[in-house]
Design an enzyme around this catalytic site. Structure first.
Site, PDB file in Angstrom:
ATOM      1  N   THR B  23     -52.054 -84.795 -78.916  1.00 16.55           N
ATOM      2  CA  THR B  23     -52.058 -85.428 -77.543  1.00 16.55           C
ATOM      3  C   THR B  23     -52.243 -84.313 -76.203  1.00 16.55           C
ATOM      4  O   THR B  23     -52.980 -84.517 -75.230  1.00 16.55           O
ATOM      5  CB  THR B  23     -50.493 -85.845 -77.371  1.00 16.55           C
ATOM      6  OG1 THR B  23     -50.272 -86.645 -78.345  1.00 16.55           O
ATOM      7  CG2 THR B  23     -50.501 -86.783 -76.071  1.00 16.55           C
ATOM      8  N   VAL B  24     -51.583 -83.414 -76.178  1.00 18.50           N
ATOM      9  CA  VAL B  24     -51.825 -82.330 -75.269  1.00 18.50           C
ATOM     10  C   VAL B  24     -53.102 -81.757 -74.976  1.00 18.50           C
ATOM     11  O   VAL B  24     -53.659 -81.584 -73.938  1.00 18.50           O
ATOM     12  CB  VAL B  24     -50.483 -81.016 -75.190  1.00 18.50           C
ATOM     13  CG1 VAL B  24     -50.799 -80.301 -74.255  1.00 18.50           C
ATOM     14  CG2 VAL B  24     -49.090 -81.899 -75.303  1.00 18.50           C
ATOM     15  N   LYS B 116     -42.301 -73.936 -77.426  1.00 18.50           N
ATOM     16  CA  LYS B 116     -41.207 -73.528 -76.874  1.00 18.50           C
ATOM     17  C   LYS B 116     -40.195 -72.733 -78.199  1.00 18.50           C
ATOM     18  O   LYS B 116     -39.627 -71.795 -78.036  1.00 18.50           O
ATOM     19  CB  LYS B 116     -40.072 -74.597 -76.554  1.00 18.50           C
ATOM     20  CG  LYS B 116     -40.084 -75.603 -77.301  1.00 18.50           C
ATOM     21  CD  LYS B 116     -39.763 -76.981 -76.478  1.00 18.50           C
ATOM     22  CE  LYS B 116     -40.576 -78.370 -77.071  1.00 18.50           C
ATOM     23  NZ  LYS B 116     -41.852 -78.350 -76.647  1.00 18.50           N
ATOM     24  N   ILE B 147     -42.854 -80.368 -64.827  1.00 13.79           N
ATOM     25  CA  ILE B 147     -42.170 -79.879 -64.060  1.00 13.79           C
ATOM     26  C   ILE B 147     -42.348 -78.153 -64.081  1.00 13.79           C
ATOM     27  O   ILE B 147     -42.254 -77.643 -64.794  1.00 13.79           O
ATOM     28  CB  ILE B 147     -40.411 -80.022 -64.212  1.00 13.79           C
ATOM     29  CG1 ILE B 147     -40.218 -81.226 -64.223  1.00 13.79           C
ATOM     30  CG2 ILE B 147     -39.722 -79.403 -63.076  1.00 13.79           C
ATOM     31  CD1 ILE B 147     -38.828 -81.688 -64.519  1.00 13.79           C
ATOM     32  N   ASP B 212     -34.409 -78.938 -79.874  1.00 13.11           N
ATOM     33  CA  ASP B 212     -35.544 -78.642 -78.775  1.00 13.11           C
ATOM     34  C   ASP B 212     -35.072 -78.119 -77.431  1.00 13.11           C
ATOM     35  O   ASP B 212     -35.612 -77.228 -76.554  1.00 13.11           O
ATOM     36  CB  ASP B 212     -36.116 -79.872 -78.778  1.00 13.11           C
ATOM     37  CG  ASP B 212     -37.107 -80.191 -77.544  1.00 13.11           C
ATOM     38  OD1 ASP B 212     -38.368 -79.816 -77.660  1.00 13.11           O
ATOM     39  OD2 ASP B 212     -36.794 -80.715 -76.580  1.00 13.11           O
ATOM     40  N   LYS B 216     -35.449 -74.462 -75.060  1.00 19.87           N
ATOM     41  CA  LYS B 216     -36.020 -74.434 -73.471  1.00 19.87           C
ATOM     42  C   LYS B 216     -34.946 -73.771 -72.830  1.00 19.87           C
ATOM     43  O   LYS B 216     -35.251 -72.999 -72.082  1.00 19.87           O
ATOM     44  CB  LYS B 216     -36.094 -75.890 -73.015  1.00 19.87           C
ATOM     45  CG  LYS B 216     -37.331 -76.495 -73.745  1.00 19.87           C
ATOM     46  CD  LYS B 216     -37.271 -78.128 -73.361  1.00 19.87           C
ATOM     47  CE  LYS B 216     -38.383 -78.865 -74.103  1.00 19.87           C
ATOM     48  NZ  LYS B 216     -38.208 -80.298 -74.026  1.00 19.87           N
ATOM     49  N   GLY B 313     -45.448 -85.768 -72.746  1.00 22.46           N
ATOM     50  CA  GLY B 313     -46.520 -86.934 -72.300  1.00 22.46           C
ATOM     51  C   GLY B 313     -47.650 -86.192 -72.263  1.00 22.46           C
ATOM     52  O   GLY B 313     -47.576 -84.704 -71.542  1.00 22.46           O
TER      53      GLY B 313
END
Lengths: 437, 437
Positions: B23-24, B116, B147, B212, B216, B313
Site C-alpha cells: 500500500t505505502v 518502526k 503526522i 506496534d 513508536k 493509510g
C-alpha cells in the site's frame, strides 16, 4: 564521536546578532544561556550571541547582556563581521526592522525574524534579495507562535498539494469569543477585560480587526500554494460586530463562532478570508478555548493535519525563533516560502469562489406573511434552507435564524437584498459563513 | 531564477530505489507520478525512481512500474549504482528489511524507512553505521503515519528540553475503544468488527497488545530525550482487559479510556508506558475519536503542542515517506535521532517514578464494614481518596469505584494487596492510571 575527534575538530559556533530585546528577545537569550549544551548537541555546533541592540541598554530583562557587544543602531548590528545570523525581533512593517534586515542581507547574513507585518508586506522582495545572495530568511515565530507550522507546511507536508489552510491565529480574539460564550457577557465588556489583562496590542485593531491574524494567513497562503504573499488579497473582518446573541444562537445549533482564517486556491484565484465564522462545536477548531492557537492543513495525500499550541508568549515564541536558528546551524537552508521566491506565482485574489452554508439572523417585523416573504427572497436567489427557527416576538419584531444549504456569498448577498426590499426585515441581517471543517 | 539559468545548470535528480510495493510503496509511486513538478519545485531538483523490488512483479498496484528497473533481491536494489536513496517499505524487524538497509548503508546510500519494528530494535546500530559514513536514516512514516512528529520533535522544537511525550498512536486500538464507548458493545464484539473491516494486523497482538504503538513510543523517547532507543524498557499493556463497564464508569466521571503512550525522563531513569489510561473527556486526547492519531509534546519553552492526523493509510504514510525524501533532495541532513547516534545516552529504564491519580474498580462483598476496610487499606498504603462511588448490589457484591489523589503505582499496588487481605473484595480490582493532560 570520541573526545579526541571532538577536540581535534571543534565545529565553529553560529554567531547571532539580536536586534530587539523585548519579551521574545529576552526569552531567546535565556534559552541560549540555560540550554547551551542541549542546543550544541542537537545543532552539532555551539550557538553564541556576539552582539545585541535594543531601545534601552539599561532595562532589566532578567538576563545579563553585559557579555555581548552593544549597538545602538540595528543596521550597524546587522552588518558586523562577527555575526552569521541577524535575529530581527523589533517588529514593525518598515523602519529599523526592514532597514536592518536589508542591511543584513546585503552584508551576506542569514536572517531569522518573528515579524509577520514586515514579511506580509515586503516578504517577496526580501526573500528574493536574500536568495539571490544564497541566504535564507526564516520566520517560524511569525505565525502561530510556538507551533512549528511553517516547518510543517514547508517540509513535513512537502509532498502534498495543499487543498485548504485554516487557522485560529490570534489568541486575544479567541479569548474574547470564548469568554463571551462562557460568561454570557457582551463584546464591549469582555474587550475591556482583555485590555485590563494586557492581552491587547497598543493598537487593538491589529488584534480584534483581524489584521495580525491576516498577516499570518497571507504568509501561510504563500507557502501552501506556492504564490507571492498577498496581504491585500485577504478579505478582513474583525470580531467587533459579533454579538452575544449570535454566540448563543450558534451554540444552540451546535456551532462555535471563531475568528477563522481560511485560504484556498481555486480556479478563480486565491481565496483568503479572515473573518468570524461558525464551526461545528465538536470539531477541533470548535473545541479550541482561550488564547490557544490552532492551524488545520488539508493535503491531497495526508488528509487533515491539526496543530495546536501557544500562539504567543516569551517561551513559545523564543522556541520558534531558536528552532530557525538551530536549523541554520545544522545547515538546513530551505527557501523562505518553501520554493525559490523568484519562482512564486503572482496569483489573482478571488473571493466567494468556494460555496458554504451560511448562518443568517434577522429581526422579522410582526406582520402576516412576513416569514413567507423571507423564504421567497431566499428561494428567488437560489438559496435553499437547511434549518429555520423563529422565536417569540420582542416588541414589534421576532428573531429569525436560518441555516442555509451550501451556496455562494453572492447568492446570499442577493437574498439579503431581496429580503430588505420586502420591508418585513428590520435593520440589516447578520450573515456569517459556516466553515465546514 | 531565469529560464536560462535553469537550463544551463539543471540540477541532478535524486534517484530512489524502492523496496516493498504494498500500500505505502504504491502510494509513493503514485505521488511521484502525479506531483513531479510540485516536488521538483520544492526540492529544487527532480525526484526520480531508478529501480524497485517487491515480492511480485506482476501484481496490479494501480501504478505502472514498467519504466523502473526490477530487482528480485532488495539487497541488490540497495547497492545499485543508479540510486541515491534506499526507500525501505517492506517491514519486519529483521530479514530483508534489515539486510537491505545494512547493504544500502555500506554502499553509501541514504535510507528512508517506514519500519518502526526494525528501528525500535536495531535503530541505534543502524544509525551509528550510517552516520559513521556520513549518511542519514529518516523514518517520519514509522511514527503516527502522516503526522510530521519526528520533524516537529527533532527540528521544530529543537530549542526545548522535552518534559513529556504522549501519544495515541494505534488507530485500531482507538477505533475499538471509541466504538465500545459509542455502541456499548463489549470488547470481543468490537474486536471482531474491526477484524472484519480489515483494521487488524495479521498478528492482532501487534495492535491490541500495544506492541506496534510501543515501538513508536520507543522511537519518540529517543528523540525527545537524547537517549538510545529502548523498546524493552517500555511497560506494555494492551487493551484486551478493558471492559465496557470501565469505559462506562470512566465516562460517568468525565474520563475516556485510551491506549496512551507516555514517556518521561525522571531522576530515576526513562519511564515509558504504553497502557490503557483515563484522560479527561474534554482534553484533546479525550476527544480523539476513531482511527485518528494524536501526539502531545510538552517542552520547557513551548508548553504543550498537540498534533493530530491520520496515523495510517496509503496517502498519509506516503506523504511522510516523501517528506523525508524531499528533505534529502534539499540537502537537509539531520541525525537519525536528532543528534549523533554515538552521542545518545544509554538511560536506565524506570517505572512508576511519576505519580498520578488512579482509577480503581472492584466488587465489594455484601458485609457490614466492608467499605470501611477498603478505605482503611488505602489509608494504610498512604493513598488518599478523591472520589468514591458505591452502586447497588448485584447478587452478593456491589461495584465500587474510587478515584485517588496523586500517588505512586507502588502505593496503589500495596493498597490493592491490603484490600485482598481483608477478604471483602471479590476477585482482582481493576487499576487504571489517570494521566493528567
Amino acid at each position: 564521536m570520541t573526545d579526541t575527534a571532538a577536540s581535534s575538530a571543534e565545529p565553529a559556533p553560529l554567531r547571532l546578532g539580536i536586534a530587539g530585546l523585548g519579551t521574545v528577545g529576552a526569552g531567546v537569550l535565556k534559552i541560549l544561556r540555560d540550554q547551551s549544551d542541549l542546543i550544541a548537541a542537537r545543532a552539532g555546533r555551539p550557538v553564541t550571541v556576539s552582539a545585541v541592540s535594543a531601545r534601552s541598554r539599561e532595562r532589566d530583562r532578567g538576563v545579563d547582556i553585559s557579555a555581548f557587544a552593544w549597538e545602538d543602531d540595528p543596521v550597524a548590528l546587522a552588518t558586523r563581521d562577527d555575526i552569521d545570523v541577524f535575529v530581527e525581533l523589533m517588529g514593525g512593517t518598515d523602519g529599523p526592522a526592514k532597514a536592518g534586515t536589508e542591511a543584513a542581507i546585503a552584508a551576506g547574513k542569514d536572517v531569522v525574524t518573528a515579524n509577520k507585518a514586515m514579511l506580509a508586506h515586503h516578504g517577496q522582495a526580501l526573500a528574493e534579495a536574500a536568495e539571490a545572495r544564497g541566504h535564507v530568511i526564516r520566520f517560524e515565530a511569525a505565525v502561530a507562535g510556538g507551533i512549528p507550522v511553517i516547518k510543517t507546511l514547508t517540509e513535513g507536508l512537502s509532498a502534498n498539494r495543499v487543498e485548504r489552510v485554516m487557522g485560529v491565529m490570534n489568541g486575544t480574539c479567541n479569548y474574547i469569543l470564548t469568554r463571551m460564550q462562557s460568561s454570557g457577557l457582551p463584546y464591549e465588556t469582555v474587550f475591556d477585560e482583555a485590555d485590563k489583562l494586557g492581552y491587547l496590542e497598543a493598537d487593538p485593531e491589529l488584534d480584534v480587526g483581524g489584521i495580525d491574524a491576516g498577516h499570518k494567513l497571507a504568509l501561510l497562503s504563500s507557502i501552501a500554494f506556492g504564490c507571492q504573499v498577498d496581504f491585500d488579497g485577504v478579505a478582513l473582518e474583525g470580531i467587533g460586530s459579533v454579538t452575544i446573541d449570535d454566540i448563543r444562537q450558534a451554540a444552540d445549533m451546535g456551532f462555535r463562532i471563531k475568528l477563522l482564517g481560511v485560504a484556498q486556491l481555486t480556479g478563480r484565484g486565491l481565496e483568503q478570508r479572515m473573518q468570524p465564522c461558525l464551526v461545528p462545536a465538536a470539531s477541533p477548531l470548535g473545541q479550541l478555548e482561550g488564547g490557544t492557537n490552532m492551524v488545520v492543513i488539508e493535503g491531497d495525500a495526508v488528509g487533515q493535519i491539526v496543530l495546536r499550541g501557544a500562539g504567543a508568549g516569551e517561551g513559545p515564541t523564543a522556541s520558534a525563533v531558536l528552532a530557525d536558528v538551530i536549523d541554520i546551524a545544522r545547515g538546513i537552508r530551505v527557501s523562505t516560502f518553501g520554493q525559490p521566491a523568484a519562482s512564486l506565482r503572482a496569483v489573482r485574489p478571488a473571493q466567494s469562489a468556494v460555496p458554504a452554508p451560511y448562518y443568517l439572523r434577522m429581526a422579522l417585523v410582526d406582520r402576516p406573511g412576513a416569514l413567507a416573504k423571507v423564504a421567497a427572497a431566499l428561494g428567488d436567489a437560489g438559496v435553499s434552507i437547511d434549518r429555520m427557527r423563529q422565536y417569540g416576538h420582542e416588541d414589534t419584531t421576532a428573531p429569525v435564524l436560518i441555516v442555509t444549504h451550501r451556496t455562494t456569498r453572492s447568492a446570499i448577498d442577493a437574498a439579503v437584498e431581496g429580503m430588505s426590499a420586502t420591508g418585513v426585515v428590520a435593520g440589516q441581517p447578520v450573515v456569517l459563513r459556516i466553515e465546514q471543517v
